[in-house]
Design a protein around this motif. Structure first.
Motif, PDB file in Angstrom:
ATOM      1  N   TYR A  57     -37.728  85.807  15.802  1.00 25.67           N
ATOM      2  CA  TYR A  57     -37.286  85.070  16.986  1.00 25.67           C
ATOM      3  C   TYR A  57     -35.784  85.201  17.176  1.00 25.67           C
ATOM      4  O   TYR A  57     -35.308  85.464  18.275  1.00 25.67           O
ATOM      5  CB  TYR A  57     -37.667  83.589  16.891  1.00 25.67           C
ATOM      6  N   LYS A  58     -35.042  85.034  16.122  1.00 30.14           N
ATOM      7  CA  LYS A  58     -33.580  85.009  16.223  1.00 30.14           C
ATOM      8  C   LYS A  58     -32.972  86.415  16.306  1.00 30.14           C
ATOM      9  O   LYS A  58     -32.006  86.637  17.025  1.00 30.14           O
ATOM     10  CB  LYS A  58     -33.011  84.249  15.024  1.00 30.14           C
ATOM     11  N   TYR A  59     -33.556  87.377  15.571  1.00 31.17           N
ATOM     12  CA  TYR A  59     -32.925  88.693  15.453  1.00 31.17           C
ATOM     13  C   TYR A  59     -33.757  89.841  16.000  1.00 31.17           C
ATOM     14  O   TYR A  59     -33.354  90.994  15.885  1.00 31.17           O
ATOM     15  CB  TYR A  59     -32.547  88.956  13.995  1.00 31.17           C
ATOM     16  N   GLY A  60     -34.906  89.572  16.570  1.00 25.49           N
ATOM     17  CA  GLY A  60     -35.701  90.610  17.218  1.00 25.49           C
ATOM     18  C   GLY A  60     -36.884  91.081  16.403  1.00 25.49           C
ATOM     19  O   GLY A  60     -36.989  90.833  15.199  1.00 25.49           O
ATOM     20  N   TRP A  61     -37.744  91.786  17.103  1.00 26.43           N
ATOM     21  CA  TRP A  61     -39.003  92.205  16.481  1.00 26.43           C
ATOM     22  C   TRP A  61     -38.790  93.188  15.327  1.00 26.43           C
ATOM     23  O   TRP A  61     -39.586  93.235  14.400  1.00 26.43           O
ATOM     24  CB  TRP A  61     -39.959  92.778  17.528  1.00 26.43           C
ATOM     25  N   GLN A  62     -37.703  93.978  15.348  1.00 31.73           N
ATOM     26  CA  GLN A  62     -37.479  94.932  14.270  1.00 31.73           C
ATOM     27  C   GLN A  62     -37.245  94.209  12.943  1.00 31.73           C
ATOM     28  O   GLN A  62     -37.827  94.574  11.920  1.00 31.73           O
ATOM     29  CB  GLN A  62     -36.285  95.853  14.591  1.00 31.73           C
ATOM     30  N   VAL A  63     -36.404  93.182  12.957  1.00 28.52           N
ATOM     31  CA  VAL A  63     -36.193  92.369  11.755  1.00 28.52           C
ATOM     32  C   VAL A  63     -37.507  91.682  11.385  1.00 28.52           C
ATOM     33  O   VAL A  63     -37.884  91.618  10.214  1.00 28.52           O
ATOM     34  CB  VAL A  63     -35.064  91.332  11.972  1.00 28.52           C
ATOM     35  N   GLY A  64     -38.224  91.214  12.400  1.00 29.38           N
ATOM     36  CA  GLY A  64     -39.499  90.557  12.164  1.00 29.38           C
ATOM     37  C   GLY A  64     -40.519  91.461  11.499  1.00 29.38           C
ATOM     38  O   GLY A  64     -41.193  91.050  10.544  1.00 29.38           O
ATOM     39  N   ILE A  65     -40.634  92.685  11.979  1.00 28.85           N
ATOM     40  CA  ILE A  65     -41.617  93.622  11.398  1.00 28.85           C
ATOM     41  C   ILE A  65     -41.259  93.962   9.954  1.00 28.85           C
ATOM     42  O   ILE A  65     -42.129  93.991   9.079  1.00 28.85           O
ATOM     43  CB  ILE A  65     -41.736  94.905  12.256  1.00 28.85           C
ATOM     44  N   LEU A  66     -39.981  94.223   9.699  1.00 24.45           N
ATOM     45  CA  LEU A  66     -39.570  94.494   8.316  1.00 24.45           C
ATOM     46  C   LEU A  66     -39.908  93.311   7.414  1.00 24.45           C
ATOM     47  O   LEU A  66     -40.441  93.482   6.314  1.00 24.45           O
ATOM     48  CB  LEU A  66     -38.069  94.798   8.253  1.00 24.45           C
ATOM     49  N   THR A  67     -39.601  92.113   7.873  1.00 24.51           N
ATOM     50  CA  THR A  67     -39.889  90.899   7.101  1.00 24.51           C
ATOM     51  C   THR A  67     -41.392  90.714   6.937  1.00 24.51           C
ATOM     52  O   THR A  67     -41.875  90.373   5.850  1.00 24.51           O
ATOM     53  CB  THR A  67     -39.263  89.669   7.780  1.00 24.51           C
ATOM     54  N   ALA A  68     -42.135  90.951   8.017  1.00 22.17           N
ATOM     55  CA  ALA A  68     -43.599  90.778   8.002  1.00 22.17           C
ATOM     56  C   ALA A  68     -44.281  91.727   7.022  1.00 22.17           C
ATOM     57  O   ALA A  68     -45.260  91.350   6.372  1.00 22.17           O
ATOM     58  CB  ALA A  68     -44.157  90.993   9.408  1.00 22.17           C
ATOM     59  N   LEU A  69     -43.782  92.938   6.922  1.00 17.72           N
ATOM     60  CA  LEU A  69     -44.392  93.920   6.020  1.00 17.72           C
ATOM     61  C   LEU A  69     -43.950  93.728   4.573  1.00 17.72           C
ATOM     62  O   LEU A  69     -44.777  93.751   3.657  1.00 17.72           O
ATOM     63  CB  LEU A  69     -44.051  95.343   6.477  1.00 17.72           C
ATOM     64  N   LEU A  70     -42.655  93.544   4.386  1.00 10.30           N
ATOM     65  CA  LEU A  70     -42.137  93.500   3.020  1.00 10.30           C
ATOM     66  C   LEU A  70     -42.445  92.200   2.286  1.00 10.30           C
ATOM     67  O   LEU A  70     -42.706  92.221   1.078  1.00 10.30           O
ATOM     68  CB  LEU A  70     -40.628  93.758   3.026  1.00 10.30           C
TER      69      LEU A  70
END
Length: 169
Positions: A57-70
Motif C-alpha cells: 500500500y505504502k510503497y507499491g505493488w513491486q515492494v508488495g510482491i517481493l514481500t509477498a513471495l519472500l
C-alpha cells in the motif's frame, strides 16, 4: 476515516525497493514468530500478511510482491511455518494481497479503513476460492473466515494506523 498520506511506487530498478522489501520481510518474520507463541496464533491473527499489506500500500505493488513471495518462503525454510503443504495457498493469498493493495493505493491515492476492508475482502475471498480449488476442501478453505477474523481486523485497523502514523512520510 480517510487520511491523505504520501504513497510511493518504487520500481525494481531502484535499490530502495529491495531494501524496503527486506525490512517488510523482516517484519513478516518477527511478527509471526511472536504470534506463534500464542496457541492457534498464526491461524487466528494471520500475521504473515500484515507487512505485505503495508508495504504494497505504502510503497507499491513491486515492494508488495517481493514481500509477498519472500516472507512465506523464508519463514517456511527457517522455521517450518507455514508448513510446506500450505505454502501454495499462503503464496496465493499474499500475491493477491500485494497486487490488490498496490492497485487500490495507486488508483485512489489515499488511505481509509474502507479501502483496507476492500483489499482484505478481495484477497480473502479470491484466496479462499483458490484454496478451495487447490485443496478440494471447502471447510478448510474457509478457515480464515472461521478463525481468522481477528487477524483480518488487525490488518485493517493496524494497517491503517501503521500507514497513517508510523510511516507517514
Amino acid at each position: 476515516m480517510e487520511t491523505t498520506v504520501k504513497l510511493y511506487t518504487l520500481s525494481y530498478k531502484q535499490s530502495k525497493t529491495y531494501l524496503t522489501a527486506a525490512l517488510f520481510v523482516l517484519g513478516n518474520i518477527i511478527l509471526p514468530q511472536l504470534f506463534h507463541l500464542i496457541p492457534q496464533g498464526g491461524v487466528t491473527w494471520l500475521p504473515i500478511y500484515f507487512f505485505t499489506l503495508i508495504g504494497a500500500y505504502k510503497y507499491g505493488w513491486q515492494v508488495g510482491i517481493l514481500t509477498a513471495l519472500l516472507s512465506p518462503l523464508v519463514n517456511s525454510f527457517f522455521f517450518g511455518m507455514p508448513a510446506p503443504a500450505v505454502l501454495p495457498t499462503i503464496l496465493l493469498k499474499s500475491i493477491l494481497l500485494a497486487t490488490g493493495a498496490g492497485f487500490v493505493a495507486g488508483y485512489f491515492k489515499k488511505v481509509s479503513l474502507g479501502l483496507l476492508v476492500l483489499i482484505v475482502a478481495f484477497y480473502q475471498i479470491f484466496g479462499t476460492l483458490g484454496e478451495w480449488m487447490m485443496q478440494g476442501d471447502f471447510y478448510l478453505a474457509i478457515q480464515d473466515f472461521r478463525i481468522g477474523i481477528p487477524g483480518m481486523l488487525l490488518q485493517i485497523i493496524g494497517g491503517y494506523l501503521f500507514i497513517t502514523h508510523f510511516i507517514r512520510k
